[in-house]
Design an enzyme around this catalytic site. Structure first.
Site, PDB file in Angstrom:
ATOM      1  N   GLU A  80     -51.295 -75.319-131.093  1.00  0.00           N
ATOM      2  CA  GLU A  80     -52.241 -76.154-130.354  1.00  0.00           C
ATOM      3  C   GLU A  80     -53.072 -76.842-131.428  1.00  0.00           C
ATOM      4  OE1 GLU A  80     -51.979 -76.549-127.245  1.00  0.00           O
ATOM      5  OE2 GLU A  80     -51.486 -74.694-126.196  1.00  0.00           O
TER       6      GLU A  80
ATOM      7  N   GLU B 246     -51.263 -85.776-124.106  1.00  0.00           N
ATOM      8  CA  GLU B 246     -50.801 -84.774-125.057  1.00  0.00           C
ATOM      9  C   GLU B 246     -49.331 -85.001-125.408  1.00  0.00           C
ATOM     10  OE1 GLU B 246     -50.509 -80.802-123.547  1.00  0.00           O
ATOM     11  OE2 GLU B 246     -49.523 -80.129-125.386  1.00  0.00           O
TER      12      GLU B 246
ATOM     13  N   HIS C 132     -48.083 -78.843-129.749  1.00  0.00           N
ATOM     14  CA  HIS C 132     -48.917 -79.103-128.570  1.00  0.00           C
ATOM     15  C   HIS C 132     -50.341 -79.445-128.997  1.00  0.00           C
ATOM     16  CE1 HIS C 132     -46.320 -77.415-125.257  1.00  0.00           C
ATOM     17  NE2 HIS C 132     -45.692 -76.941-126.324  1.00  0.00           N
TER      18      HIS C 132
ATOM     19  N   HIS D 144     -43.871 -81.000-123.590  1.00  0.00           N
ATOM     20  CA  HIS D 144     -43.966 -81.895-122.426  1.00  0.00           C
ATOM     21  C   HIS D 144     -43.113 -83.154-122.637  1.00  0.00           C
ATOM     22  CE1 HIS D 144     -47.121 -79.009-121.690  1.00  0.00           C
ATOM     23  NE2 HIS D 144     -47.697 -79.366-122.825  1.00  0.00           N
TER      24      HIS D 144
END
Ligand code: ZN
Length: 336
Positions: free
Chosen positions: A294, A162, A217, A125
């Site tokens: 993650e 995040e 992430h 992102h």
């Protein structure tokens, strides 16, 4: 430009012991007692940090040595040669002058384990994605299906994003790997922009011919669920050659995160912290060994408290650096 927090890395005394110089890693010189200032490397753009200094016999000058073996002379210190630019990857750690000042010795440390290796890091992102829906919503082909160019990513209840977490871990990891000699390729330079698309992130790392890569992430999972998951690619043609090495690397990453961060393996995703995924461009399009991590669940209060903490972020980066080093140095061993 001097950085005020550059550590002191060396010192030398004046001939009569009435003073001394200190040198900082950025080349800045500090004088005390009868030590005279003969110049500094503090204003130079150094390729590698200064690691030591030695004074001339009459105190009228000094030599500085950088980690790459480069020598800087000041005052009456004469240049007698350097080991700079030899590219042997073994860091210089100290310099000592001969009694008459007609020469000097350089001391070298242990070789850097990741010299010549390229590591791709994709912090997922970006900090301004939320402000550019027309860009990030555009469909791209992820190798099996259309997906969005990028998303905003998730956030903790506190609003901590995040994207910020991902970037912080990436920068810590870049520093750790750089100190071991690796060249790091990041897919975005800061957390103040938009994108790039997930397909572009994959091609940046593919085109760099990275030896290994990580997509960083944190998840937006069920609030009651905890823990990290390492996502690994599933063969689709493009990535066939890297399925096996990615699975090996995934196991190393899982083990390092479990041992080094205090974050448990996921209670809601994957098996023992590992999960193959065929719906992600970063894994479908990779031509280098890669996993997507993650690092925890930002929607879970316990995980979120860890994820927003700089101490946890550095611990995650350190664990990832250990896994990268273990993977790349194992790869370098001769095949049996
Ligand atoms: Zn994400």
């Amino acid at each position: 430009m001097r950085s005020p927090d550059a550590p002191v890395v060396g010192m030398a005394a004046t001939p009569d012991g009435g003073g001394y110089w200190l040198v900082a890693a950025d080349g800045g010189i500090f004088t005390f007692g009868d030590a005279a200032f003969h110049g500094s490397a503090g204003a130079l753009q150094l390729n590698r940090p200064i690691v030591g200094m030695a004074a001339t016999p009459d105190g009228g000058g000094y030599w500085l040595v950088a980690a790459d073996g480069g020598i800087f002379t000041f005052g009456d210190a004469a240049f007698h040669g350097s080991a700079g630019g030899t590219g042997n990857g073994v860091p210089a750690v100290a310099v000592a002058a001969t009694p008459d000042g007609g020469g000097y010795w350089l001391a070298f440390g242990a070789p850097l384990p990741l010299l010549g290796k390229i590591v791709g890091i994709d912090p997922g992102h970006n900090g301004q994605n939320y402000a550019a829906p027309q860009f990030i919503d555009q469909p791209v082909w992820n190798g099996r299906a259309a997906e969005a160019c990028d998303t905003t990513g998730t956030a903790a209840d506190s609003g901590y994003s995040e994207a910020q977490f991902n970037f912080n871990v990436a920068i810590d990891l870049q520093a750790d790997l750089g100190a071991e000699g690796a060249q790091v390729v990041l897919t975005r330079p800061d957390n103040a922009g938009v994108g790039p698309c997930v397909t572009t992130r994959a091609s940046i790392i593919d085109n760099a011919r990275a030896d290994v890569a990580v997509d960083i992430h944190a998840d937006g999972g069920p609030p009651a669920g905890r823990g990290f998951t390492v996502l690994e690619p599933v063969a689709d043609g493009t990535n066939n050659a890297v399925i096996e090495p990615s699975a090996l690397f995934a196991t190393m990453v899982r083990n390092a995160l479990e041992a080094g961060t205090g974050m448990p393996t996921s209670t809601y995703d994957g098996v023992n912290g590992l999960q193959p995924r065929s719906d992600l461009a970063g894994l479908n399009l990779t031509t280098v060994p890669k996993v997507l991590i993650e690092c925890g669940n930002m929607r879970n209060a316990t995980d979120a408290a860890l994820l927003v903490s700089p101490v946890f972020q550095q611990a995650a980066a350190t664990a990832l650096a250990q896994a990268v080093t273990a993977y790349l140095t194992a790869q370098a061993a001769p095949a049996s």
